[in-house]
Scaffold this motif. Structure first.
Motif, short mmCIF file in Angstrom:
data_model
loop_
_atom_site.label_atom_id
_atom_site.label_comp_id
_atom_site.label_asym_id
_atom_site.label_seq_id
_atom_site.Cartn_x
_atom_site.Cartn_y
_atom_site.Cartn_z
N MET A 1 0.82 -1.20 0.00
CA MET A 1 0.00 0.00 0.00
C MET A 1 0.86 1.26 0.00
O MET A 1 0.55 2.22 -0.67
CB MET A 1 -0.93 -0.06 1.23
CG MET A 1 -1.86 1.11 1.32
SD MET A 1 -3.01 1.09 -0.08
CE MET A 1 -3.92 2.54 0.24
N ILE A 2 1.96 1.21 0.76
CA ILE A 2 2.84 2.36 0.83
C ILE A 2 3.48 2.61 -0.54
O ILE A 2 3.66 3.75 -0.95
CB ILE A 2 3.92 2.16 1.92
CG1 ILE A 2 3.23 2.01 3.24
CG2 ILE A 2 4.97 3.24 1.86
CD1 ILE A 2 3.79 2.70 4.42
N ALA A 3 3.79 1.52 -1.25
CA ALA A 3 4.39 1.66 -2.59
C ALA A 3 3.42 2.37 -3.53
O ALA A 3 3.84 3.19 -4.36
CB ALA A 3 4.77 0.30 -3.14
N VAL A 4 2.14 2.08 -3.42
CA VAL A 4 1.13 2.73 -4.27
C VAL A 4 1.05 4.21 -3.94
O VAL A 4 1.00 5.05 -4.84
CB VAL A 4 -0.25 2.04 -4.11
CG1 VAL A 4 -1.34 2.82 -4.82
CG2 VAL A 4 -0.18 0.61 -4.63
N VAL A 5 1.05 4.54 -2.65
CA VAL A 5 1.01 5.95 -2.24
C VAL A 5 2.24 6.69 -2.77
O VAL A 5 2.13 7.82 -3.25
CB VAL A 5 0.89 6.08 -0.70
CG1 VAL A 5 1.03 7.52 -0.25
CG2 VAL A 5 -0.43 5.49 -0.23
N LYS A 6 3.40 6.05 -2.70
CA LYS A 6 4.63 6.66 -3.23
C LYS A 6 4.51 6.90 -4.74
O LYS A 6 4.91 7.95 -5.24
CB LYS A 6 5.85 5.78 -2.94
CG LYS A 6 6.34 5.84 -1.54
CD LYS A 6 7.58 4.96 -1.39
CE LYS A 6 8.05 4.90 0.03
NZ LYS A 6 9.21 4.00 0.18
N GLN A 7 3.98 5.92 -5.46
CA GLN A 7 3.83 6.06 -6.91
C GLN A 7 2.89 7.21 -7.25
O GLN A 7 3.18 8.01 -8.15
CB GLN A 7 3.28 4.77 -7.51
CG GLN A 7 4.26 3.65 -7.59
CD GLN A 7 3.66 2.44 -8.27
OE1 GLN A 7 2.91 2.56 -9.23
NE2 GLN A 7 3.98 1.26 -7.77
N VAL A 8 1.79 7.30 -6.55
CA VAL A 8 0.81 8.37 -6.80
C VAL A 8 1.43 9.73 -6.48
O VAL A 8 1.27 10.69 -7.23
CB VAL A 8 -0.49 8.12 -6.00
CG1 VAL A 8 -1.41 9.31 -6.04
CG2 VAL A 8 -1.19 6.87 -6.51
N PHE A 9 2.16 9.81 -5.37
CA PHE A 9 2.83 11.06 -5.00
C PHE A 9 3.88 11.45 -6.04
O PHE A 9 3.99 12.63 -6.40
CB PHE A 9 3.47 10.93 -3.61
CG PHE A 9 4.13 12.19 -3.14
CD1 PHE A 9 3.37 13.30 -2.80
CD2 PHE A 9 5.51 12.27 -3.06
CE1 PHE A 9 3.97 14.46 -2.37
CE2 PHE A 9 6.12 13.43 -2.63
CZ PHE A 9 5.36 14.53 -2.28
N MET A 10 4.63 10.47 -6.54
CA MET A 10 5.64 10.77 -7.56
C MET A 10 4.99 11.21 -8.88
O MET A 10 5.54 12.04 -9.60
CB MET A 10 6.56 9.58 -7.78
CG MET A 10 7.45 9.28 -6.59
SD MET A 10 8.37 10.71 -5.98
CE MET A 10 9.48 11.00 -7.32
N ALA A 11 3.82 10.65 -9.19
CA ALA A 11 3.09 11.10 -10.38
C ALA A 11 2.69 12.56 -10.22
O ALA A 11 2.81 13.36 -11.16
CB ALA A 11 1.87 10.22 -10.61
N LEU A 12 2.22 12.92 -9.04
CA LEU A 12 1.87 14.31 -8.75
C LEU A 12 3.09 15.21 -8.92
O LEU A 12 3.02 16.24 -9.61
CB LEU A 12 1.31 14.43 -7.33
CG LEU A 12 1.04 15.84 -6.81
CD1 LEU A 12 -0.21 16.41 -7.46
CD2 LEU A 12 0.90 15.83 -5.30
N LEU A 13 4.21 14.82 -8.33
CA LEU A 13 5.43 15.64 -8.42
C LEU A 13 5.96 15.75 -9.85
O LEU A 13 6.39 16.83 -10.26
CB LEU A 13 6.52 15.05 -7.52
CG LEU A 13 6.39 15.32 -6.04
CD1 LEU A 13 7.57 14.71 -5.28
CD2 LEU A 13 6.28 16.79 -5.74
#
Length: 155
Positions: A1-13
């Motif tokens: 789940m944390i990996a998904v949150v990181k991916q979504v945050f990196m997409a935002l950035l």
């Protein structure tokens, strides 16, 4: 789940970073970032349920294109100012990297496999932009015709 949150945050950035390159500031920069994040979320969900990479990229591009078209109209800006930053997280950079790596190493089977995947993904992104743009234009035309009463007259 944390990996998904990181991916979504990196997409935002990554979308925000490209929005800065396109000279977007404040609210527009955040709207572009949200669009990139939305596209990546759509990709992750579709890939999770279908396990079809190319189709997931294509549908994510359709969604980001529709989002970019709508936001551009709302804030009265050109669509490309939002479309390019929102599609950046979806671009097949990793596939292209491995395609070239396999070519340099002489691994021609890997090169062909990744090369086909890279080209298929790029084509899906292009078709997704075309479909999203066409859908948005069609919906606007239908809505305009309904508001004018033209559809009732033609029927």
């Amino acid at each position: 789940m944390i990996a998904v949150v990181k991916q979504v945050f990196m997409a935002l950035l990554s979308s925000i970073s490209f929005a800065i390159i396109f000279n977007l500031h404040g609210k527009r920069m955040m709207l572009a970032g949200i669009g990139g994040m939305l596209g990546w979320i759509v990709y992750l969900i579709l890939f999770h349920f279908t396990n079809m990479e190319v189709a997931s990229y294509g549908m994510a591009t359709v969604i980001t294109t529709l989002y970019s078209q709508a936001i551009a109209r709302i804030v009265k800006s050109p669509t490309t100012l939002f479309l390019v930053p929102t599609v950046v997280p979806i671009l097949p950079g990793g596939f292209l990297y491995y395609t070239m790596l396999y070519a340099v190493e002489g691994n021609w089977v890997g090169f062909l496999e990744k090369g086909i995947l890279t080209l298929s993904t790029a084509a899906a992104i292009a078709v997704g932009m075309l479909v999203g743009s066409s859908l948005y234009t069609s919906v606007l035309s239908i809505r305009k015709a309904i508001n004018k009463g033209d559809l009732a007259k033609k029927a």
